[in-house]
Design an enzyme around this catalytic site. Structure first.
Site, PDB file in Angstrom:
ATOM      1  N   ALA A 109       1.099  -1.327  -0.053  1.00 36.54           N
ATOM      2  CA  ALA A 109       0.434   0.414   0.232  1.00 36.54           C
ATOM      3  C   ALA A 109       0.746   1.327  -0.014  1.00 36.54           C
ATOM      4  CB  ALA A 109      -0.804   0.352   1.190  1.00 36.54           C
ATOM      5  N   ALA A 110       1.620   0.737  -0.492  1.00 38.66           N
ATOM      6  CA  ALA A 110       2.787   2.447  -0.900  1.00 38.66           C
ATOM      7  C   ALA A 110       2.980   2.696  -1.873  1.00 38.66           C
ATOM      8  CB  ALA A 110       4.659   2.069  -0.678  1.00 38.66           C
ATOM      9  N   ARG A 168      -3.045   9.203  -9.695  1.00 36.31           N
ATOM     10  CA  ARG A 168      -4.526   9.819 -10.320  1.00 36.31           C
ATOM     11  C   ARG A 168      -5.186  10.445  -8.988  1.00 36.31           C
ATOM     12  NH1 ARG A 168      -4.200   4.723 -14.545  1.00 36.31           N
ATOM     13  NH2 ARG A 168      -3.010   4.010 -13.106  1.00 36.31           N
ATOM     14  N   LYS A 208      -4.431   6.656  -0.923  1.00 39.76           N
ATOM     15  CA  LYS A 208      -5.399   6.086  -2.004  1.00 39.76           C
ATOM     16  C   LYS A 208      -5.760   5.206  -1.324  1.00 39.76           C
ATOM     17  CE  LYS A 208      -4.263   3.266  -5.050  1.00 39.76           C
ATOM     18  NZ  LYS A 208      -3.241   3.071  -6.309  1.00 39.76           N
ATOM     19  N   TYR A 237      -2.701  -6.819  -2.375  1.00 41.90           N
ATOM     20  CA  TYR A 237      -2.350  -4.813  -2.495  1.00 41.90           C
ATOM     21  C   TYR A 237      -3.347  -4.637  -2.039  1.00 41.90           C
ATOM     22  CZ  TYR A 237      -0.162  -5.837  -7.544  1.00 41.90           C
ATOM     23  OH  TYR A 237       0.826  -6.010  -7.473  1.00 41.90           O
ATOM     24  N   GLY A 238      -3.240  -3.041  -1.417  1.00 39.68           N
ATOM     25  CA  GLY A 238      -4.342  -2.295  -0.786  1.00 39.68           C
ATOM     26  C   GLY A 238      -5.531  -1.726  -1.664  1.00 39.68           C
ATOM     27  N   SER A 246     -50.662  23.678  19.403  1.00 38.14           N
ATOM     28  CA  SER A 246     -50.173  24.075  18.650  1.00 38.14           C
ATOM     29  C   SER A 246     -49.063  25.277  19.058  1.00 38.14           C
ATOM     30  CB  SER A 246     -50.822  24.433  17.429  1.00 38.14           C
ATOM     31  OG  SER A 246     -51.396  22.840  17.292  1.00 38.14           O
ATOM     32  N   ALA A 278     -52.675  26.326  23.223  1.00 31.93           N
ATOM     33  CA  ALA A 278     -52.532  26.519  22.252  1.00 31.93           C
ATOM     34  C   ALA A 278     -51.048  27.414  22.486  1.00 31.93           C
ATOM     35  CB  ALA A 278     -52.727  26.292  21.059  1.00 31.93           C
TER      36      ALA A 278
HETATM   37  C1  UD1 Z   1       1.330  -4.481 -10.582  1.00 33.28           C
HETATM   38  C2  UD1 Z   1       2.490  -6.127 -11.031  1.00 33.28           C
HETATM   39  C3  UD1 Z   1       1.902  -6.554 -12.313  1.00 33.28           C
HETATM   40  C4  UD1 Z   1       0.250  -7.115 -12.159  1.00 33.28           C
HETATM   41  C5  UD1 Z   1      -0.739  -5.394 -11.590  1.00 33.28           C
HETATM   42  C6  UD1 Z   1      -1.785  -5.622 -11.693  1.00 33.28           C
HETATM   43  C7  UD1 Z   1       4.204  -5.974 -10.636  1.00 33.28           C
HETATM   44  C8  UD1 Z   1       6.018  -5.429 -11.082  1.00 33.28           C
HETATM   45  N1  UD1 Z   1       3.776  -5.541 -11.755  1.00 33.28           N
HETATM   46  O1  UD1 Z   1       2.336  -4.186 -11.818  1.00 33.28           O
HETATM   47  O2  UD1 Z   1       2.077  -7.747 -12.731  1.00 33.28           O
HETATM   48  O3  UD1 Z   1      -0.180  -7.224 -13.495  1.00 33.28           O
HETATM   49  O4  UD1 Z   1       0.074  -4.956 -10.457  1.00 33.28           O
HETATM   50  O5  UD1 Z   1      -2.388  -4.754 -10.959  1.00 33.28           O
HETATM   51  O6  UD1 Z   1       4.411  -6.321  -9.195  1.00 33.28           O
HETATM   52  N2  UD1 Z   1       4.003  -0.804  -4.490  1.00 33.28           N
HETATM   53  C9  UD1 Z   1       4.694  -0.666  -3.190  1.00 33.28           C
HETATM   54  N3  UD1 Z   1       5.576  -0.100  -3.511  1.00 33.28           N
HETATM   55  C10 UD1 Z   1       6.028   0.009  -4.578  1.00 33.28           C
HETATM   56  C11 UD1 Z   1       5.362  -0.713  -5.711  1.00 33.28           C
HETATM   57  C12 UD1 Z   1       4.326  -0.820  -5.947  1.00 33.28           C
HETATM   58  O7  UD1 Z   1       3.790  -0.689  -2.255  1.00 33.28           O
HETATM   59  O8  UD1 Z   1       7.594   0.473  -4.833  1.00 33.28           O
HETATM   60  C13 UD1 Z   1       2.615  -0.830  -4.350  1.00 33.28           C
HETATM   61  C14 UD1 Z   1       1.174  -0.140  -4.645  1.00 33.28           C
HETATM   62  O9  UD1 Z   1       0.657   0.707  -3.644  1.00 33.28           O
HETATM   63  C15 UD1 Z   1      -0.387  -1.269  -5.540  1.00 33.28           C
HETATM   64  C16 UD1 Z   1       0.889  -1.777  -5.754  1.00 33.28           C
HETATM   65  O10 UD1 Z   1       2.191  -2.240  -5.234  1.00 33.28           O
HETATM   66  O11 UD1 Z   1      -1.013  -1.810  -4.606  1.00 33.28           O
HETATM   67  C17 UD1 Z   1       1.014  -1.885  -7.295  1.00 33.28           C
HETATM   68  O12 UD1 Z   1       1.678  -1.227  -7.733  1.00 33.28           O
HETATM   69  P1  UD1 Z   1       1.979  -0.862  -9.183  1.00 33.28           P
HETATM   70  O13 UD1 Z   1       2.892   0.023  -9.729  1.00 33.28           O
HETATM   71  O14 UD1 Z   1       0.306  -0.255  -9.565  1.00 33.28           O
HETATM   72  O15 UD1 Z   1       2.046  -2.232 -10.467  1.00 33.28           O
HETATM   73  P2  UD1 Z   1       1.572  -2.206 -11.480  1.00 33.28           P
HETATM   74  O16 UD1 Z   1       2.683  -1.546 -12.059  1.00 33.28           O
HETATM   75  O17 UD1 Z   1       0.403  -2.222 -11.980  1.00 33.28           O
END
Ligand code: UD1
Ligand code: CA
Length: 452
Positions: free
Chosen positions: A7-8, A13, A20, A98-99, A401, A419
Site C-alpha cells: 500500500a505504498a 491519479r 489512496k 494490494y491495498g 400547537s 396552544a
Molecule cells: C503490478 C504487477 C503486474 C500486475 C499488476 C496488477 C509488478 C512488477 N507488476 O503492476 O504484473 O499485472 O500489478 O495490478 O509487480 N507498491 C508498493 N511499493 C512499490 C510499488 C508498488 O507498495 O514500490 C504497491 C502499490 O501501492 C500497489 C501495488 O503495489 O498497491 C501494485 O503497484 P503498481 O504500481 O500498481 O503495479 P503495476 O505496475 O500496476
C-alpha cells in the site's frame, strides 16, 4: 500464513490529499476491505507496507494484529515485499496482495492458499479482453507457467497474451526470501519486480499453480476516481443481490446503497435511493420509502418510514410511522405505534407507545409518555446556550400547537397545554395550563390612514 499488503503507492491519479488506500468504498477505506478479507483467513501476521501519507493510514486503521512497515523510497513491488520480510515467520507461507484492490474475497484467497499448499507458488490470474497495463502470464507449450512479463518489457507477441497477473500470490516464505534477494532492477522501469520471482521459481524447480478468482471484480484495482466509482457500483450490485437472495424487495437494486451492514427480517421493502450506514436492522414487514438515509438504526416489525427521512442512532418499535421528512438523531427511542410526521426532529428522547408528533416539532432531551399528542410547532427549549436540560411529559398529555417547553420542566400526566403556551414552570396533571396574552377586540377601532 503471513500476509503482506502492499500500500505504498502514491495514487497520484486520484488527485486527492487523502491517501489512496483511505479513499472510501461503500463507506469504508479501500484498505479496510482488504483487511476484512484477510482477517477471515487464519492469518498469523498482517504486514502493511506503506509509503506516502502512511501515517494517516496507520492512524486510521491501526490494530494489534497489524505490523506497519515503511517503504521509502518505493523501488517496486519486489522491494516492497522485501521490506516486510523481517516481520514474516521463518516457516510457512506468505500471501501478498494490494491495498488498492478492495473487492478481493476471502473464499478466493482461501482457494489460492489451498492450491499453494506448503511448497508451491500460487498465482491469482485472470483472462481479460483488454489486458493492457498488466503483467502477462507466459506459459510453455505444455501449459506450465514460465515467467511474468510486465507490459513495458513485453514484445508484441507477449502483449497479445490475455492472461494477466492480478498481483496476488502465495509463496513459501523461505523461498520468497531467497528469491527476493536475487531480483534485480534491470528492466524498462528500473524497478525491483515481485513478478520476477516466477522465473526464479521455475529455475528452482518449484511448482507454479494458477487460480482464477470467483469474480473478475475481485482483482480490479483503484487508480482513479472513475475506477473507484465503478468498483463501488460492483460492490453495491453484489450487496443488493445478496439482500434480494434473502428475500428483501428492492424496488430498484441499481438505486440502493449499503455503507455498512443491513440485517432484514421477512418481507422488507426498500424503495429507491435509500442509503444505509453503520449497522441497520429492519424487522419483518418494514417498509422504507424513497430517498431515506438510515444509520445505526433498528426498526421493529411492521413499521414504516415514509420518503425523505433521515434516521440516525435510533431505536424504533413496532407498527410506527415515521416521516415523510422526519429527522431522528442519536438517542431517539420510539415505543410501539408511535407516529412522527413531517419536519419533526427528535434528539436524545424517549417517546412511549401510541404517542404522536405529526407536524413541525423539535423534541430534544425529553421523556414523553404514552398516548401523548404533541401539536404542530411544539418546541422543547432544551438549551440555554450553556447547558442542556430535560423535559418530562407524562402519559395522556395533550400539547396544543406552537407550545414552547422551557426545560427543565415537567408536564403531569393527563395535562393539557393550551396552544401558544410558553411553559416555564411545571404543569400539574389533569389540568389545562395556558400562558397566553388575553384576546381583546376593540369596537370602532380605525386603521391609520396615510397623511397627505
Ligand atoms: C503490478 C504487477 C503486474 C500486475 C499488476 C496488477 C509488478 C512488477 N507488476 O503492476 O504484473 O499485472 O500489478 O495490478 O509487480 N507498491 C508498493 N511499493 C512499490 C510499488 C508498488 O507498495 O514500490 C504497491 C502499490 O501501492 C500497489 C501495488 O503495489 O498497491 C501494485 O503497484 P503498481 O504500481 O500498481 O503495479 P503495476 O505496475 O500496476
Ligand atoms: Ca496497478
Amino acid at each position: 500464513m503471513d500476509i503482506v499488503i502492499l500500500a505504498a503507492g502514491q495514487g497520484k491519479r486520484m488527485r486527492s490529499l487523502l491517501p489512496k488506500v483511505l479513499q472510501p468504498l461503500a463507506g469504508r477505506p479501500l484498505l479496510a476491505h482488504v483487511l476484512a478479507s484477510v482477517r477471515a483467513l487464519a492469518a498469523r501476521r498482517i504486514c502493511v507496507v506503506y509509503g506516502h501519507g502512511g501515517e494517516a493510514v496507520r492512524a486510521r486503521l491501526d490494530a494489534p494484529d497489524i505490523a506497519w512497515v515503511e517503504q521509502n523510497p518505493q523501488l517496486g513491488t519486489g522491494h516492497a515485499v522485501q521490506q516486510a520480510l523481517p516481520h514474516l515467520g521463518e516457516d510457512g507461507r506468505t500471501l501478498v496482495l494490494y491495498g488498492d484492490v478492495p473487492l478481493i474475497g476471502a473464499p478466493t484467497l482461501a482457494r489460492l492458499a489451498e492450491a499453494a499448499g506448503r511448497e508451491r507458488l500460487a498465482l491469482l490470474t485472470v483472462e481479460l479482453d483488454d489486458p493492457s497495463g498488466y503483467g502477462r502470464i507466459l506459459r510453455a507449450a505444455d501449459g506450465r507457467v514460465t515467467r511474468i512479463v510486465e507490459e513495458k518489457d513485453a514484445t508484441g507477441a507477449e502483449r497479445r497474451v490475455r492472461e494477466v497477473n492480478t498481483g496476488i500470490l502465495v509463496a513459501p516464505t523461505a523461498r520468497l526470501r531467497d528469491w527476493l534477494a536475487r531480483v534485480g532492477n534491470d528492466n524498462a522501469q528500473g524497478e525491483y519486480y515481485l513478478t520476477d520471482i516466477v522465473g526464479l521459481a521455475v529455475g528452482a524447480g518449484v511448482d507454479i499453480v494458477t487460480v482464477t478468482p470467483d469474480a473478475v471484480t475481485e482483482t480490479l484495482g483503484v487508480n482513479s476516481k472513475a475506477q473507484l466509482a465503478s468498483l463501488e457500483r460492483a460492490y453495491q450490485a453484489s450487496a443488493a443481490r445478496g439482500l434480494m437472495d434473502e428475500g428483501v424487495t428492492l424496488i430498484d437494486p441499481a438505486r440502493f446503497d449499503l455503507r455498512g451492514e443491513l440485517v432484514c427480517g421477512r418481507d422488507v421493502e426498500i424503495d429507491v435511493n435509500c442509503v444505509f450506514e453503520g449497522r441497520v436492522e429492519l424487522g419483518d414487514g418494514v417498509v422504507v420509502g424513497a430517498n431515506c438515509v438510515l444509520r445505526d438504526t433498528r426498526i421493529g416489525d411492521g413499521s414504516r418510514v415514509a420518503p425523505f427521512s433521515h434516521l440516525d442512532g435510533t431505536l424504533i418499535g413496532e407498527a410506527c410511522v415515521v416521516g415523510p421528512y422526519a429527522r431522528t438523531r442519536p438517542g431517539t427511542v420510539l415505543g410501539n405505534g408511535v407516529h412522527v410526521g413531517n419536519f419533526v426532529e427528535i434528539k436524545n428522547s424517549r417517546i412511549a407507545d401510541q404517542s404522536k408528533a405529526n407536524h413541525l416539532a423539535y423534541v430534544g432531551d425529553a421523556d414523553v409518555g404514552a398516548r401523548v399528542n404533541i401539536g404542530a410547532g411544539t418546541i422543547t427549549c432544551n438549551y440555554d446556550g450553556a447547558n442542556k436540560y430535560r423535559t418530562e411529559i407524562g402519559d395522556d398529555v395533550f400539547i396544543g400547537s406552537d407550545t414552547q417547553l422551557v426545560a427543565p420542566v415537567r408536564v403531569g400526566r393527563g395535562a393539557t397545554l393550551g396552544a401558544g403556551t410558553t411553559l416555564t414552570r411545571d404543569a400539574p396533571p389533569d389540568q389545562l395550563t395556558v400562558s397566553r396574552a388575553r384576546q381583546q377586540s376593540y369596537a370602532g377601532w380605525k386603521r391609520p390612514e396615510k397623511k397627505r
